[in-house]
Design an enzyme around this catalytic site. Structure first.
Site, PDB file in Angstrom:
ATOM      1  N   ARG A  13       0.788  -1.243   0.000  1.00 26.86           N
ATOM      2  CA  ARG A  13       0.000   0.000   0.000  1.00 26.86           C
ATOM      3  C   ARG A  13       0.814   1.283   0.000  1.00 26.86           C
ATOM      4  O   ARG A  13       0.273   2.352  -0.229  1.00 26.86           O
ATOM      5  CB  ARG A  13      -0.953  -0.006   1.192  1.00 26.86           C
ATOM      6  CG  ARG A  13      -2.140  -0.910   0.989  1.00 26.86           C
ATOM      7  CD  ARG A  13      -2.797  -1.241   2.289  1.00 26.86           C
ATOM      8  NE  ARG A  13      -1.867  -1.993   3.114  1.00 26.86           N
ATOM      9  CZ  ARG A  13      -2.119  -2.413   4.346  1.00 26.86           C
ATOM     10  NH1 ARG A  13      -3.262  -2.126   4.911  1.00 26.86           N
ATOM     11  NH2 ARG A  13      -1.215  -3.105   5.012  1.00 26.86           N
ATOM     12  N   ASP A  36      -0.247 -14.499  -0.087  1.00 23.56           N
ATOM     13  CA  ASP A  36      -0.266 -14.360   1.370  1.00 23.56           C
ATOM     14  C   ASP A  36      -0.016 -15.712   2.017  1.00 23.56           C
ATOM     15  O   ASP A  36      -0.266 -16.749   1.400  1.00 23.56           O
ATOM     16  CB  ASP A  36      -1.594 -13.778   1.869  1.00 23.56           C
ATOM     17  CG  ASP A  36      -1.420 -13.166   3.254  1.00 23.56           C
ATOM     18  OD1 ASP A  36      -0.872 -12.057   3.347  1.00 23.56           O
ATOM     19  OD2 ASP A  36      -1.765 -13.824   4.249  1.00 23.56           O
ATOM     20  N   TYR A  96      -3.101 -17.930  13.680  1.00 23.95           N
ATOM     21  CA  TYR A  96      -4.280 -17.301  13.072  1.00 23.95           C
ATOM     22  C   TYR A  96      -5.495 -18.225  13.081  1.00 23.95           C
ATOM     23  O   TYR A  96      -6.628 -17.770  13.105  1.00 23.95           O
ATOM     24  CB  TYR A  96      -3.984 -16.905  11.617  1.00 23.95           C
ATOM     25  CG  TYR A  96      -3.053 -15.724  11.491  1.00 23.95           C
ATOM     26  CD1 TYR A  96      -3.522 -14.426  11.684  1.00 23.95           C
ATOM     27  CD2 TYR A  96      -1.712 -15.889  11.184  1.00 23.95           C
ATOM     28  CE1 TYR A  96      -2.688 -13.336  11.570  1.00 23.95           C
ATOM     29  CE2 TYR A  96      -0.855 -14.805  11.069  1.00 23.95           C
ATOM     30  CZ  TYR A  96      -1.349 -13.528  11.266  1.00 23.95           C
ATOM     31  OH  TYR A  96      -0.514 -12.453  11.157  1.00 23.95           O
TER      32      TYR A  96
HETATM   33  O1  CP3 Z   1       6.352  -9.441   0.434  1.00 23.32           O
HETATM   34  C1  CP3 Z   1       5.587  -9.297  -0.527  1.00 23.32           C
HETATM   35  O2  CP3 Z   1       5.499  -8.248  -1.204  1.00 23.32           O
HETATM   36  C2  CP3 Z   1       4.757 -10.490  -0.964  1.00 23.32           C
HETATM   37  C3  CP3 Z   1       3.469 -10.520  -0.462  1.00 23.32           C
HETATM   38  C4  CP3 Z   1       3.183 -10.844   0.997  1.00 23.32           C
HETATM   39  C5  CP3 Z   1       2.001 -10.392   1.608  1.00 23.32           C
HETATM   40  N1  CP3 Z   1       1.895 -10.973   2.828  1.00 23.32           N
HETATM   41  C6  CP3 Z   1       1.050  -9.485   0.975  1.00 23.32           C
HETATM   42  C7  CP3 Z   1       0.073  -8.770   1.809  1.00 23.32           C
HETATM   43  C8  CP3 Z   1       3.849 -11.634   1.927  1.00 23.32           C
HETATM   44  C9  CP3 Z   1       5.208 -12.290   1.829  1.00 23.32           C
HETATM   45  C10 CP3 Z   1       3.020 -11.736   3.066  1.00 23.32           C
HETATM   46  C11 CP3 Z   1       3.351 -12.559   4.236  1.00 23.32           C
HETATM   47  C12 CP3 Z   1       2.509 -12.464   5.427  1.00 23.32           C
HETATM   48  N2  CP3 Z   1       1.153 -12.310   5.475  1.00 23.32           N
HETATM   49  C13 CP3 Z   1       2.985 -12.619   6.745  1.00 23.32           C
HETATM   50  C14 CP3 Z   1       4.404 -12.900   7.131  1.00 23.32           C
HETATM   51  C15 CP3 Z   1       5.227 -11.668   7.073  1.00 23.32           C
HETATM   52  C16 CP3 Z   1       5.029 -10.765   8.219  1.00 23.32           C
HETATM   53  O3  CP3 Z   1       4.539  -9.622   7.971  1.00 23.32           O
HETATM   54  O4  CP3 Z   1       5.359 -11.129   9.350  1.00 23.32           O
HETATM   55  C17 CP3 Z   1       1.889 -12.494   7.613  1.00 23.32           C
HETATM   56  C18 CP3 Z   1       1.931 -12.571   9.111  1.00 23.32           C
HETATM   57  C19 CP3 Z   1       0.737 -12.320   6.803  1.00 23.32           C
HETATM   58  C20 CP3 Z   1      -0.672 -12.189   7.236  1.00 23.32           C
HETATM   59  C21 CP3 Z   1      -1.230 -10.905   6.836  1.00 23.32           C
HETATM   60  N3  CP3 Z   1      -1.610 -10.561   5.554  1.00 23.32           N
HETATM   61  C22 CP3 Z   1      -1.488  -9.788   7.670  1.00 23.32           C
HETATM   62  C23 CP3 Z   1      -1.205  -9.728   9.144  1.00 23.32           C
HETATM   63  C24 CP3 Z   1      -2.049  -8.805   6.851  1.00 23.32           C
HETATM   64  C25 CP3 Z   1      -2.624  -7.495   7.299  1.00 23.32           C
HETATM   65  C26 CP3 Z   1      -1.566  -6.544   7.664  1.00 23.32           C
HETATM   66  C27 CP3 Z   1      -1.520  -5.443   6.650  1.00 23.32           C
HETATM   67  O5  CP3 Z   1      -0.413  -5.069   6.274  1.00 23.32           O
HETATM   68  O6  CP3 Z   1      -2.607  -4.975   6.283  1.00 23.32           O
HETATM   69  C28 CP3 Z   1      -2.064  -9.287   5.535  1.00 23.32           C
HETATM   70  C29 CP3 Z   1      -2.544  -8.547   4.345  1.00 23.32           C
HETATM   71  C30 CP3 Z   1      -1.529  -8.336   3.289  1.00 23.32           C
HETATM   72  N4  CP3 Z   1      -0.675  -9.292   2.824  1.00 23.32           N
HETATM   73  C31 CP3 Z   1      -1.324  -7.136   2.564  1.00 23.32           C
HETATM   74  C32 CP3 Z   1      -0.325  -7.401   1.617  1.00 23.32           C
HETATM   75  C33 CP3 Z   1       0.216  -6.481   0.563  1.00 23.32           C
HETATM   76  C34 CP3 Z   1      -2.111  -5.850   2.698  1.00 23.32           C
HETATM   77  C35 CP3 Z   1      -3.302  -6.038   1.843  1.00 23.32           C
HETATM   78  C36 CP3 Z   1      -4.026  -4.759   1.566  1.00 23.32           C
HETATM   79  O7  CP3 Z   1      -4.718  -4.277   2.455  1.00 23.32           O
HETATM   80  O8  CP3 Z   1      -3.923  -4.292   0.424  1.00 23.32           O
END
Ligand code: CP3
Length: 340
Positions: free
Chosen positions: A28, A74, A151
């Site tokens: 974002r 994800d 989760y």
């Molecule tokens: O790194 C990258 O660019 C690849 C994509 C990627 C995402 N999530 C995209 C995403 C990767 C590698 C992840 C891993 C992930 N997802 C983890 C492990 C990494 C870490 O942060 O510790 C975890 C715990 C998740 C679970 C998850 N997904 C959470 C907690 C959230 C919400 C937090 C947030 O930032 O809003 C997501 C959503 C998410 N995954 C987004 C993205 C780009 C945001 C989505 C959006 O609102 O557009």
């Protein structure tokens, strides 16, 4: 591969420069990401559409001189495919419509069929590789069983360990089986590197619990990948863990690189692990303010890297929506100018 710096480092060969990529590099903080998200309507709709996956994965590669791409997806796709019903709410984050509440809920789970249930991911990888045209290696990923369980379970993992240890192991076994196949699927469809996120390993709060409920499953997953995709290096990402647990992880066979979060002292970690490849660990908050602050903080991390030929630069955790894209470009320059 036109830029194979990261693969050079992961293979213990000399690289022309220190490679850098950024966790959540498609996200974002990029206006072009926000534009697609608005059109697509939801994050889940984006990750399940192979053409959008490719386009979004490439966004940071087009804008910046990064040394790797990471497939846009994800970690929570696995529990989603197990039937828990993934949902993301703005400002709240991810949750499940049907979380695991009773032991009966665990008995009802089954291991997803990778080729069928994750076809959107393998198609997304193929579309991405086509667009990427071998500019940089593509990273695939998943999470550890404990991180996914954190989760999936309504109560805490330790509550389950204390009350239903056998069912907790049953869940860990099922998640391990799914993660193995999920990662192998990505390797078979052409990713060059795999990263395993242990973002919530700290939910096993002592080294003993981690040793009993995390290490055996991680060891098994990595051994499986070593047997079935030996050419694909594995980066293991940790967060909120102490040195004692990190040392246990560093001893797991066939982990190619250990990625650490910002509080970890990489000088100390290096001293006890002279040959391990490390990844990390700038605090992402330094991307929110000024170039001066970022330069100083980045130099501090670079100075702590005593063996630059064994280091991949990254943040200690995912980049946040408040990061400034121009500071990301500046960070990449700083790292690339650093004499390895
Ligand atoms: O790194 C990258 O660019 C690849 C994509 C990627 C995402 N999530 C995209 C995403 C990767 C590698 C992840 C891993 C992930 N997802 C983890 C492990 C990494 C870490 O942060 O510790 C975890 C715990 C998740 C679970 C998850 N997904 C959470 C907690 C959230 C919400 C937090 C947030 O930032 O809003 C997501 C959503 C998410 N995954 C987004 C993205 C780009 C945001 C989505 C959006 O609102 O557009």
């Amino acid at each position: 591969m036109r830029n194979n710096c990261i693969l050079k480092v992961l293979n213990h060969q000399s690289s022309p420069r220190m490679p850098i990529w950024i966790m959540r590099q498609a996200g974002r903080y990029l206006p072009e990401y926000r534009a697609i998200r608005e059109k697509a309507g939801s994050f889940i709709a984006m990750i399940k559409n192979p053409e959008l996956v490719a386009e979004i994965t490439l966004q940071p590669i087009k804008r910046f001189d990064l040394d790797a791409a990471i497939i846009f997806s994800d970690i929570l796709t696995i529990p989603d495919a197990m039937g828990l019903g993934l949902k993301f709410e703005d400002g709240i984050g991810p949750s499940f419509k049907r979380p695991i509440v009773t032991t009966n809920d665990i008995d009802k789970l089954s291991v997803p069929d990778p080729e069928q249930d994750f076809k959107y991911l393998s198609d997304g990888i193929e579309c991405t590789l086509e667009l990427l045209q071998s500019r940089v290696p593509l990273i695939g990923f998943s999470a550890t069983p404990i991180t996914l369980a954190r989760y999936m379970l309504q109560e805490s993992p330790e509550h389950w360990i204390n009350n239903h240890p056998q069912q907790f192991h049953q869940l860990m076994r099922m998640l391990s089986a799914s993660i193995k196949q999920y990662l192998l699927l990505q390797a078979n469809h052409g990713v060059s590197i795999l990263q395993i996120f242990d973002s919530w390993g700290n939910h096993l709060s002592t080294p003993e619990l981690y040793n009993t409920y995390a290490i055996p499953y991680i060891t098994e997953i990595i051994q499986y990948l070593h047997n079935h995709a030996p050419e694909v290096p594995v980066i293991f990402y940790t967060r909120h863990l102490n040195m004692q647990v990190l040392e246990q992880i560093a001893n797991i066979p066939h982990i190619t690189a250990l990625a650490v979060d910002s509080p970890i002292d990489i000088i100390q970690l290096r001293q006890s692990n002279p040959t391990i490849i490390l990844q990390g660990n700038l605090n992402p908050s330094h991307l929110n303010n000024s170039a001066e602050e970022l330069t100083q903080a980045t130099k501090q991390v670079l100075q702590s890297i005593t063996n630059p030929e064994l280091h991949i630069f990254n943040l200690g955790q995912g980049i946040t929506p408040s990061a400034k894209p121009e500071l990301v470009a500046h960070l990449i320059d700083l790292v690339h100018q650093f004499e390895t």
